[in-house]
Structure formats: structure tokens, C-alpha cells
Scaffold this active site. Structure first.
Site, PDB file in Angstrom:
ATOM      1  N   ASN A  36       0.810  -1.216   0.000  1.00 12.44           N
ATOM      2  CA  ASN A  36       0.000   0.000   0.000  1.00 12.44           C
ATOM      3  C   ASN A  36       0.845   1.268   0.000  1.00 12.44           C
ATOM      4  O   ASN A  36       0.455   2.279  -0.594  1.00 12.44           O
ATOM      5  CB  ASN A  36      -0.927   0.001   1.215  1.00 12.44           C
ATOM      6  CG  ASN A  36      -2.079  -0.959   1.053  1.00 12.44           C
ATOM      7  OD1 ASN A  36      -2.948  -0.770   0.219  1.00 12.44           O
ATOM      8  ND2 ASN A  36      -2.070  -2.022   1.852  1.00 12.44           N
ATOM      9  N   ALA A  73      -2.291 -11.443  -0.996  1.00  8.86           N
ATOM     10  CA  ALA A  73      -1.171 -12.011  -1.744  1.00  8.86           C
ATOM     11  C   ALA A  73       0.122 -11.960  -0.944  1.00  8.86           C
ATOM     12  O   ALA A  73       0.927 -12.898  -0.979  1.00  8.86           O
ATOM     13  CB  ALA A  73      -1.003 -11.259  -3.066  1.00  8.86           C
ATOM     14  N   ASP A  74       0.321 -10.874  -0.195  1.00 13.43           N
ATOM     15  CA  ASP A  74       1.546 -10.744   0.591  1.00 13.43           C
ATOM     16  C   ASP A  74       1.635 -11.813   1.668  1.00 13.43           C
ATOM     17  O   ASP A  74       2.708 -12.364   1.933  1.00 13.43           O
ATOM     18  CB  ASP A  74       1.647  -9.352   1.208  1.00 13.43           C
ATOM     19  CG  ASP A  74       0.417  -8.958   2.020  1.00 13.43           C
ATOM     20  OD1 ASP A  74      -0.672  -9.541   1.810  1.00 13.43           O
ATOM     21  OD2 ASP A  74       0.534  -8.052   2.874  1.00 13.43           O
ATOM     22  N   THR A 109       2.160  -1.438   5.980  1.00 14.51           N
ATOM     23  CA  THR A 109       1.118  -0.441   6.219  1.00 14.51           C
ATOM     24  C   THR A 109       0.155  -0.956   7.277  1.00 14.51           C
ATOM     25  O   THR A 109      -0.285  -0.218   8.165  1.00 14.51           O
ATOM     26  CB  THR A 109       0.372  -0.129   4.915  1.00 14.51           C
ATOM     27  OG1 THR A 109       1.325   0.287   3.928  1.00 14.51           O
ATOM     28  CG2 THR A 109      -0.648   0.977   5.121  1.00 14.51           C
TER      29      THR A 109
END
Length: 258
Positions: free
Chosen positions: A9, A108-109, A132
Site C-alpha cells: 500500500n 497475496a503478501d 502499512t
């Protein structure tokens, strides 16, 4: 060489792998307004700085938690690298057994981190990613992704203090001289740093209590080293965990995509 992109982000982390070695890595601002041409020029400058060209890249994989940016990145890969990138998302081969109520909701991370964590450190495992948002992922002894927790990131909390409290300044996140602050800045630094250390230790301790086998605790993300230096529950700091996971996922999926 393989080009990996982790789009967060706030920042996007880029890496170039030559075999299993991470040869180069960079961090740039995530910009939702950039076109494919603007991203290409930024990346071209970074590659050129280390003596590389677009043509040196043989494959690309992208993980993103910012859907609006993907159109520009995919077009950039096709237009400048002449490569169709692998995108981490539904349909990609991960090898993970995800026990989330809806596996498609897992970011996804978090998937990429879990893949790398299991590959490098085994299981059971708790992964804390300071981005973030601060995310906590729990993988049990059977290598099943059980879920986790999501909390506001350190920078979000710091900015909220500055934005909502008229007399509090914007500060640098750093270790104060003492837990008992002697001025506004050091008091804020103490509250933010040790508040997050307390959060990490509280959540990790409760997750550990769910396992009969003590899990390893891996920290990654921009502020992982600072938090780990003040915490007793983090075993390993791996700043390149996500990039490693992207490389592993590329290898799992490249034959399928070609």
C-alpha cells in the site's frame, strides 16, 4: 534473471534474482496514478544503474495488495519486457493448504510470506509482517495456513496521532532513551515503540498457546529489526522473506504459464 515485485500500500519492493541469489533490490513509492510508461522509466533507471537492461530479465512475478495498480504493471511488463508476468492470486500454484473461511480473502503478501516461511524455516510458524498494516500469520505443524490477525501498522498509528491530536507533532519512529519520556517527542516514541512491542508479544503469545509444538516467530517488513531488538518473542528477522517467496512461487508456476 527473474524480476520480482512486491506491491504494498505504501511502498513497492523490487528484486532481481540470478539463480537463487538476490542480486539487487530496491524500494520505491507505490503510486496509483502512474502509467505503464512512467513505471517503466523508473524501473529502467534502476536496472541501468546496476548495468542491466529490460532484455536481461527472463521472467517476472508480481504480488500486489493494491488492485488498481495491476493494469499499469501488467501492461508495462508486456510493452517493455515483452513478458507476461505471473500474478499471485487465485489459480496460482502455492502448495499451501489454506484453512481460511474463504481462501480467496487471504492477501497475496500473506500467501507469499507463508510459502517462503515454510520453505526456509519449516513449521509450525508465526510470521509478523510490519507494513502499512501489521499482519500475523499462523501456520501449524502440518503446514496448514490457519489464519492470523491484522492490526493497524506503526506508521498509520503515528500519522493518526499527528492528524487527530492538535498539539502532537509528526515524529520519526525511533528508540527513545528511556521508556519514561522527558518531552513530547520521546514520550510519543516510547508509546509507539513499546506499545507495538507489547502488541506483538501479546498476539504472538496467544498464538503460541494454540500450538503443542513451539512455533518459530519470523519478522519481516521495514521496521522488523527495530521491533525485534526490543522484543523477546521474535526469533528471526528476514527482511527479504517476501522476495524469497515470490522467487519460490515463480519456480512453482513458470512451467505452467509457459
Amino acid at each position: 534473471m527473474i524480476f520480482v515485485l512486491d506491491v504494498g500500500n505504501t511502498n513497492t519492493v523490487l528484486g532481481v534474482y540470478d539463480g537463487d541469489e538476490l542480486k539487487h533490490h530496491w524500494r520505491i513509492e507505490t503510486s496509483r496514478g502512474k502509467t505503464e510508461d512512467e513505471y517503466a522509466m523508473t524501473i529502467k533507471a534502476l536496472l541501468n544503474h546496476v548495468g542491466l537492461q529490460f532484455s536481461d530479465i527472463d521472467g517476472i512475478i508480481i504480488s500486489s495488495v493494491v488492485p488498481p495498480i495491476m493494469f499499469a504493471l501488467e501492461r508495462m511488463c508486456l510493452k517493455y519486457f515483452h513478458i507476461k508476468p505471473i500474478i499471485v492470486g487465485p489459480g496460482i500454484k502455492t502448495g499451501l493448504n489454506i484453512k481460511y473461511d474463504n481462501p480467496r480473502e487471504v492477501g497475496a503478501d500473506r500467501i507469499v510470506n507463508a510459502v517462503a516461511g515454510i520453505h526456509l524455516y519449516g513449521s509450525p510458524l508465526i510470521i509478523v509482517d510490519f507494513g502499512t498494516a501489521t499482519t500475523y500469520c499462523y501456520i501449524n505443524e502440518h503446514k496448514q495456513y490457519m489464519g492470523g490477525a491484522i492490526a493497524p501498522g506503526i506508521m498509520i498509528s503515528t500519522e493518526a496521532l499527528f492528524a487527530r491530536a492538535a498539539k502532537l507533532p509528526r515524529i520519526e519512529i525511533a528508540r527513545p532513551d528511556d521508556i519514561i519520556g522527558k518531552n513530547t517527542v520521546s514520550a510519543m516514541q516510547a508509546g509507539i515503540l513499546y506499545g507495538y512491542v507489547g502488541q506483538v508479544e501479546g498476539i504472538v503469545s496467544r498464538m503460541k498457546a494454540k500450538s503443542s509444538v513451539p512455533p518459530k516467530v519470523i519478522a519481516t517488513g521495514g521496521l522488523a529489526s527495530l521491533i525485534a531488538s526490543e522484543s523477546s518473542v521474535i526469533d528471526i528477522v528476514d527482511p527479504f522473506l517476501t522476495l524469497t517467496g515470490l522467487k519460490i512461487l515463480y519456480e512453482k508456476n513458470v512451467d505452467k504459464k509457459q
